[in-house]
Design a protein around this motif. Structure first.
Motif, PDB file in Angstrom:
ATOM      1  N   UNK A   1       0.837  -1.203   0.000  1.00 28.64           N
ATOM      2  CA  UNK A   1       0.000   0.000   0.000  1.00 28.64           C
ATOM      3  C   UNK A   1       0.872   1.254   0.000  1.00 28.64           C
ATOM      4  N   UNK A   2       1.921   1.252   0.782  1.00 25.41           N
ATOM      5  CA  UNK A   2       2.830   2.394   0.841  1.00 25.41           C
ATOM      6  C   UNK A   2       3.473   2.647  -0.522  1.00 25.41           C
ATOM      7  N   UNK A   3       4.001   1.588  -1.131  1.00 21.52           N
ATOM      8  CA  UNK A   3       4.685   1.745  -2.421  1.00 21.52           C
ATOM      9  C   UNK A   3       3.733   2.127  -3.553  1.00 21.52           C
ATOM     10  N   UNK A   4       2.540   1.558  -3.574  1.00 19.76           N
ATOM     11  CA  UNK A   4       1.554   1.939  -4.594  1.00 19.76           C
ATOM     12  C   UNK A   4       1.111   3.391  -4.411  1.00 19.76           C
ATOM     13  N   UNK A   5       0.924   3.800  -3.180  1.00 22.18           N
ATOM     14  CA  UNK A   5       0.546   5.187  -2.912  1.00 22.18           C
ATOM     15  C   UNK A   5       1.657   6.126  -3.362  1.00 22.18           C
ATOM     16  N   UNK A   6       2.869   5.772  -3.033  1.00 22.68           N
ATOM     17  CA  UNK A   6       4.027   6.585  -3.437  1.00 22.68           C
ATOM     18  C   UNK A   6       4.119   6.706  -4.957  1.00 22.68           C
ATOM     19  N   UNK A   7       3.731   5.656  -5.661  1.00 26.91           N
ATOM     20  CA  UNK A   7       3.799   5.667  -7.125  1.00 26.91           C
ATOM     21  C   UNK A   7       2.673   6.482  -7.758  1.00 26.91           C
ATOM     22  N   UNK A   8       1.462   6.410  -7.206  1.00 27.84           N
ATOM     23  CA  UNK A   8       0.302   7.008  -7.863  1.00 27.84           C
ATOM     24  C   UNK A   8      -0.177   8.333  -7.259  1.00 27.84           C
ATOM     25  N   UNK A   9       0.075   8.586  -5.990  1.00 22.28           N
ATOM     26  CA  UNK A   9      -0.446   9.800  -5.352  1.00 22.28           C
ATOM     27  C   UNK A   9       0.084  11.090  -5.977  1.00 22.28           C
ATOM     28  N   UNK A  10       1.353  11.180  -6.370  1.00 23.35           N
ATOM     29  CA  UNK A  10       1.810  12.450  -6.944  1.00 23.35           C
ATOM     30  C   UNK A  10       0.997  12.904  -8.160  1.00 23.35           C
ATOM     31  N   UNK A  11       0.627  11.994  -9.043  1.00 22.55           N
ATOM     32  CA  UNK A  11      -0.178  12.361 -10.208  1.00 22.55           C
ATOM     33  C   UNK A  11      -1.577  12.796  -9.777  1.00 22.55           C
ATOM     34  N   UNK A  12      -2.144  12.130  -8.767  1.00 17.81           N
ATOM     35  CA  UNK A  12      -3.465  12.516  -8.270  1.00 17.81           C
ATOM     36  C   UNK A  12      -3.405  13.921  -7.674  1.00 17.81           C
ATOM     37  N   UNK A  13      -2.361  14.179  -6.913  1.00 18.14           N
ATOM     38  CA  UNK A  13      -2.202  15.500  -6.295  1.00 18.14           C
ATOM     39  C   UNK A  13      -2.036  16.567  -7.382  1.00 18.14           C
ATOM     40  N   UNK A  14      -1.242  16.261  -8.388  1.00 13.68           N
ATOM     41  CA  UNK A  14      -1.013  17.217  -9.486  1.00 13.68           C
ATOM     42  C   UNK A  14      -2.301  17.590 -10.204  1.00 13.68           C
ATOM     43  N   UNK A  15      -3.173  16.612 -10.420  1.00 13.13           N
ATOM     44  CA  UNK A  15      -4.418  16.920 -11.135  1.00 13.13           C
ATOM     45  C   UNK A  15      -5.535  17.353 -10.190  1.00 13.13           C
ATOM     46  N   UNK A  16      -5.270  17.271  -8.885  1.00 12.57           N
ATOM     47  CA  UNK A  16      -6.257  17.732  -7.904  1.00 12.57           C
ATOM     48  C   UNK A  16      -7.464  16.837  -7.778  1.00 12.57           C
ATOM     49  N   UNK A  17      -7.296  15.557  -8.109  1.00 16.91           N
ATOM     50  CA  UNK A  17      -8.411  14.614  -8.024  1.00 16.91           C
ATOM     51  C   UNK A  17      -7.890  13.192  -7.903  1.00 16.91           C
ATOM     52  N   UNK A  18      -8.654  12.379  -7.223  1.00 12.67           N
ATOM     53  CA  UNK A  18      -8.307  10.970  -7.100  1.00 12.67           C
ATOM     54  C   UNK A  18      -8.764  10.425  -5.771  1.00 12.67           C
ATOM     55  N   UNK A  19      -8.590   9.155  -5.603  1.00 12.75           N
ATOM     56  CA  UNK A  19      -8.996   8.525  -4.361  1.00 12.75           C
ATOM     57  C   UNK A  19      -8.112   7.341  -4.035  1.00 12.75           C
ATOM     58  N   UNK A  20      -7.789   7.212  -2.777  1.00 15.15           N
ATOM     59  CA  UNK A  20      -7.021   6.079  -2.268  1.00 15.15           C
ATOM     60  C   UNK A  20      -7.918   5.345  -1.279  1.00 15.15           C
TER      61      UNK A  20
END
Length: 125
Positions: free
Chosen positions: A9-28
């Motif tokens: 979970x930590x590694x997947x979040x680290x991989x995908x969260x930056x793009x979600x933050x950049x676009x201002x949308x997403x969910x974990x």
């Protein structure tokens, strides 16, 4: 025991969260068990991994507030999977609780609960 519940979970979040933050949308969405909050005998590694995951999700909820990225922590009861067959004595150590608080779910019921908990379905975001 810590690799899948927490480190994956930590590694997947680290991989995908930056793009979600950049676009201002997403969910974990993180899935854990009552072991995040309860302890019982002969389950120390399992409990530690589940507590780590819950702590990670709760910290992310705070860190990502206002970014447009929602963080959901789903706490399921017991799920009737082959886990119990591979760990035959583990079921007897799980605390007995009111089934409304810690229900035994089928895999489909667990999947439905996770689906219903998705951030875009929640009115609290």
């Amino acid at each position: 025991m810590i690799d899948v519940p927490y480190l994956a979970a930590f590694n997947l979040t680290r991989a995908f969260a930056p793009a979600m933050i950049s676009r201002g949308a997403g969910g974990l969405v993180f899935v854990t068990s009552p072991a995040s909050y309860l302890a019982w005998p002969n389950a120390s590694a399992y409990i530690a991994a589940r507590r780590a995951l819950a702590g990670f999700a709760e910290a992310l909820q705070s860190e990502l507030k206002g970014t447009g990225v929602a963080v959901t922590l789903v706490v399921l009861g017991t799920v009737d999977t082959p886990y119990w067959e591979h760990n035959p004595d583990s079921r007897k150590n799980v605390p007995q609780a009111d089934p409304r608080l810690m229900p035994t779910l089928t895999p489909k019921q667990a999947a439905d609960a996770i689906f219903e908990a998705r951030p875009e379905r929640s009115s609290s975001w």
